[in-house]
Write a protein that holds these residues in place. Sequence first.
Motif, PDB file in Angstrom:
ATOM      1  N   SER A  69       0.826  -1.208   0.000  1.00 14.12           N
ATOM      2  CA  SER A  69       0.000   0.000   0.000  1.00 14.12           C
ATOM      3  C   SER A  69       0.859   1.256   0.000  1.00 14.12           C
ATOM      4  O   SER A  69       0.532   2.244  -0.684  1.00 14.12           O
ATOM      5  CB  SER A  69      -0.927  -0.006   1.219  1.00 14.12           C
ATOM      6  OG  SER A  69      -1.699   1.169   1.280  1.00 14.12           O
ATOM      7  N   TYR A 102      -9.240   8.800  -6.728  1.00 12.22           N
ATOM      8  CA  TYR A 102      -9.724   7.485  -6.293  1.00 12.22           C
ATOM      9  C   TYR A 102      -8.604   6.650  -5.674  1.00 12.22           C
ATOM     10  O   TYR A 102      -8.753   6.119  -4.557  1.00 12.22           O
ATOM     11  CB  TYR A 102     -10.337   6.728  -7.466  1.00 12.22           C
ATOM     12  CG  TYR A 102     -10.676   5.295  -7.123  1.00 12.22           C
ATOM     13  CD1 TYR A 102     -11.775   4.999  -6.322  1.00 12.22           C
ATOM     14  CD2 TYR A 102      -9.882   4.242  -7.568  1.00 12.22           C
ATOM     15  CE1 TYR A 102     -12.081   3.693  -5.978  1.00 12.22           C
ATOM     16  CE2 TYR A 102     -10.183   2.931  -7.227  1.00 12.22           C
ATOM     17  CZ  TYR A 102     -11.280   2.660  -6.443  1.00 12.22           C
ATOM     18  OH  TYR A 102     -11.577   1.361  -6.096  1.00 12.22           O
ATOM     19  N   PHE A 103      -7.489   6.530  -6.363  1.00 12.72           N
ATOM     20  CA  PHE A 103      -6.428   5.651  -5.870  1.00 12.72           C
ATOM     21  C   PHE A 103      -5.719   6.236  -4.653  1.00 12.72           C
ATOM     22  O   PHE A 103      -5.255   5.485  -3.785  1.00 12.72           O
ATOM     23  CB  PHE A 103      -5.421   5.354  -6.985  1.00 12.72           C
ATOM     24  CG  PHE A 103      -5.919   4.378  -8.004  1.00 12.72           C
ATOM     25  CD1 PHE A 103      -6.089   3.040  -7.671  1.00 12.72           C
ATOM     26  CD2 PHE A 103      -6.252   4.789  -9.280  1.00 12.72           C
ATOM     27  CE1 PHE A 103      -6.562   2.128  -8.600  1.00 12.72           C
ATOM     28  CE2 PHE A 103      -6.722   3.889 -10.226  1.00 12.72           C
ATOM     29  CZ  PHE A 103      -6.880   2.552  -9.885  1.00 12.72           C
ATOM     30  N   LEU A 106      -8.038   5.350  -1.858  1.00 12.26           N
ATOM     31  CA  LEU A 106      -7.986   3.900  -1.666  1.00 12.26           C
ATOM     32  C   LEU A 106      -6.785   3.492  -0.827  1.00 12.26           C
ATOM     33  O   LEU A 106      -6.934   2.831   0.213  1.00 12.26           O
ATOM     34  CB  LEU A 106      -7.946   3.203  -3.031  1.00 12.26           C
ATOM     35  CG  LEU A 106      -7.559   1.723  -3.047  1.00 12.26           C
ATOM     36  CD1 LEU A 106      -8.576   0.888  -2.284  1.00 12.26           C
ATOM     37  CD2 LEU A 106      -7.416   1.217  -4.474  1.00 12.26           C
ATOM     38  N   CYS A 109      -6.623   4.942   2.751  1.00  7.90           N
ATOM     39  CA  CYS A 109      -7.566   4.257   3.640  1.00  7.90           C
ATOM     40  C   CYS A 109      -7.067   2.862   4.006  1.00  7.90           C
ATOM     41  O   CYS A 109      -7.247   2.409   5.133  1.00  7.90           O
ATOM     42  CB  CYS A 109      -8.933   4.176   2.965  1.00  7.90           C
ATOM     43  SG  CYS A 109     -10.247   3.581   4.040  1.00  7.90           S
ATOM     44  N   TRP A 149      -9.017  -3.903   2.223  1.00  8.15           N
ATOM     45  CA  TRP A 149      -8.993  -3.524   0.810  1.00  8.15           C
ATOM     46  C   TRP A 149     -10.392  -3.242   0.278  1.00  8.15           C
ATOM     47  O   TRP A 149     -10.611  -2.266  -0.449  1.00  8.15           O
ATOM     48  CB  TRP A 149      -8.313  -4.607  -0.014  1.00  8.15           C
ATOM     49  CG  TRP A 149      -6.823  -4.646   0.161  1.00  8.15           C
ATOM     50  CD1 TRP A 149      -6.109  -5.466   0.994  1.00  8.15           C
ATOM     51  CD2 TRP A 149      -5.860  -3.804  -0.480  1.00  8.15           C
ATOM     52  NE1 TRP A 149      -4.761  -5.190   0.899  1.00  8.15           N
ATOM     53  CE2 TRP A 149      -4.580  -4.178  -0.001  1.00  8.15           C
ATOM     54  CE3 TRP A 149      -5.955  -2.773  -1.416  1.00  8.15           C
ATOM     55  CZ2 TRP A 149      -3.411  -3.563  -0.425  1.00  8.15           C
ATOM     56  CZ3 TRP A 149      -4.779  -2.155  -1.854  1.00  8.15           C
ATOM     57  CH2 TRP A 149      -3.535  -2.545  -1.358  1.00  8.15           C
ATOM     58  N   SER A 152     -11.834  -0.008   1.702  1.00  9.57           N
ATOM     59  CA  SER A 152     -11.124   1.130   1.111  1.00  9.57           C
ATOM     60  C   SER A 152     -11.583   1.386  -0.317  1.00  9.57           C
ATOM     61  O   SER A 152     -11.724   2.551  -0.730  1.00  9.57           O
ATOM     62  CB  SER A 152      -9.616   0.879   1.148  1.00  9.57           C
ATOM     63  OG  SER A 152      -9.163   0.708   2.473  1.00  9.57           O
ATOM     64  N   CYS A 153     -11.813   0.318  -1.072  1.00 10.22           N
ATOM     65  CA  CYS A 153     -12.330   0.471  -2.445  1.00 10.22           C
ATOM     66  C   CYS A 153     -13.690   1.159  -2.433  1.00 10.22           C
ATOM     67  O   CYS A 153     -13.949   2.077  -3.225  1.00 10.22           O
ATOM     68  CB  CYS A 153     -12.430  -0.886  -3.127  1.00 10.22           C
ATOM     69  SG  CYS A 153     -10.844  -1.619  -3.587  1.00 10.22           S
ATOM     70  N   HIS A 155     -14.917   3.070  -0.050  1.00  9.25           N
ATOM     71  CA  HIS A 155     -14.722   4.427   0.445  1.00  9.25           C
ATOM     72  C   HIS A 155     -14.250   5.355  -0.672  1.00  9.25           C
ATOM     73  O   HIS A 155     -14.788   6.457  -0.864  1.00  9.25           O
ATOM     74  CB  HIS A 155     -13.703   4.393   1.586  1.00  9.25           C
ATOM     75  CG  HIS A 155     -13.401   5.735   2.178  1.00  9.25           C
ATOM     76  ND1 HIS A 155     -14.338   6.513   2.815  1.00  9.25           N
ATOM     77  CD2 HIS A 155     -12.235   6.440   2.227  1.00  9.25           C
ATOM     78  CE1 HIS A 155     -13.777   7.631   3.245  1.00  9.25           C
ATOM     79  NE2 HIS A 155     -12.502   7.613   2.895  1.00  9.25           N
ATOM     80  N   GLY A 156     -13.246   4.905  -1.426  1.00 15.83           N
ATOM     81  CA  GLY A 156     -12.739   5.715  -2.521  1.00 15.83           C
ATOM     82  C   GLY A 156     -13.765   5.895  -3.632  1.00 15.83           C
ATOM     83  O   GLY A 156     -13.881   6.979  -4.219  1.00 15.83           O
TER      84      GLY A 156
END
Length: 323
Positions: A69, A102-103, A106, A109, A149, A152-153, A155-156
Amino acid sequence: MRRDNQSSVSEFLLLGLPIRPEQQGVFFALFLAMYLTTVLGNLLIILLIRLDSHLHTPMYFFLNHLALSDISLSSVTVPRMLMNMKTHHHSISYIGCILQVYFFILFACVDNLLLAVMAYDRYVAICHPLHYTTIMRGDLCLFLAAGCWLLSCAHGLLHTLLMVQLSFCEETTIPHFFCDLAAVIKASCSDASLHELVIFTEGGLFFIVPLSSIFGSYICMVVTILKVLSIKRISKALSTCGSHLVVVSLYYGTLAGVYFFSSSGTAQDKDAIASVMYMVVLTIIRAQSHETNGEDSSSSLDHTNCRRSPEDGESPSDSDVHL
């Protein structure tokens, strides 16, 4: 400026870091060296964990994900920043900005949630050492990592979908060196009250809940240590959790300074500097701290497990949970 919707805006202008033109070369070389150190250091951690079967334990399993990450988080923004500094071309496409938002969310987070999971791992190791192998099973570790993961995906994706609903003016300028969500929202021409509300509620939960779980884990650890107070026990606890606690303080301190206590205008340059410190400098500190902390914690756990009596139901050879 004339107001256009997001489909008409083809690019944004990034102001970059507040660096004088004559100092660009020096800072370019500095940031490039630090970025390469971050990437190579974390790649080395991942390689060592994969090659050494003795490191196939819960702590190193989570450390492996944290290193991945950290590499990804730095690579989302730093290469683009370096290219802009070298070419003096500070524009970024609209699609590129969306992907960067976005990333960045991601991977930031994922770091956030993994630090909470690693705190739980240390809590189990200190508060329930005799049951460590039964609690931190391989399937639980996989579940926790996958949860980090997936959450976080989601959330983003939520914040990115809200961002694409905004309208922007022609020649929109973002006072940052990358497409930071807060800076992009402030640069929009439409009403962003809903987006700001989501950031401070849903985004705040992703900040407060993991931090609260970390505090709770450390409070339980302190209580456990104080029950049988000894210098040796305190020393082992510090070697197990000291580096992690330092990284947590730096991580949440930087996030709080940038996103919760920043103001507009004169604070924009400070926000940019704090962000580059977080993405370039702190990733190096995290890699070194967690590598050292992992070695100390592993030896501490092995020492605790090797002192078990036969009636505990586990032999010293079962002290590690292999994944």
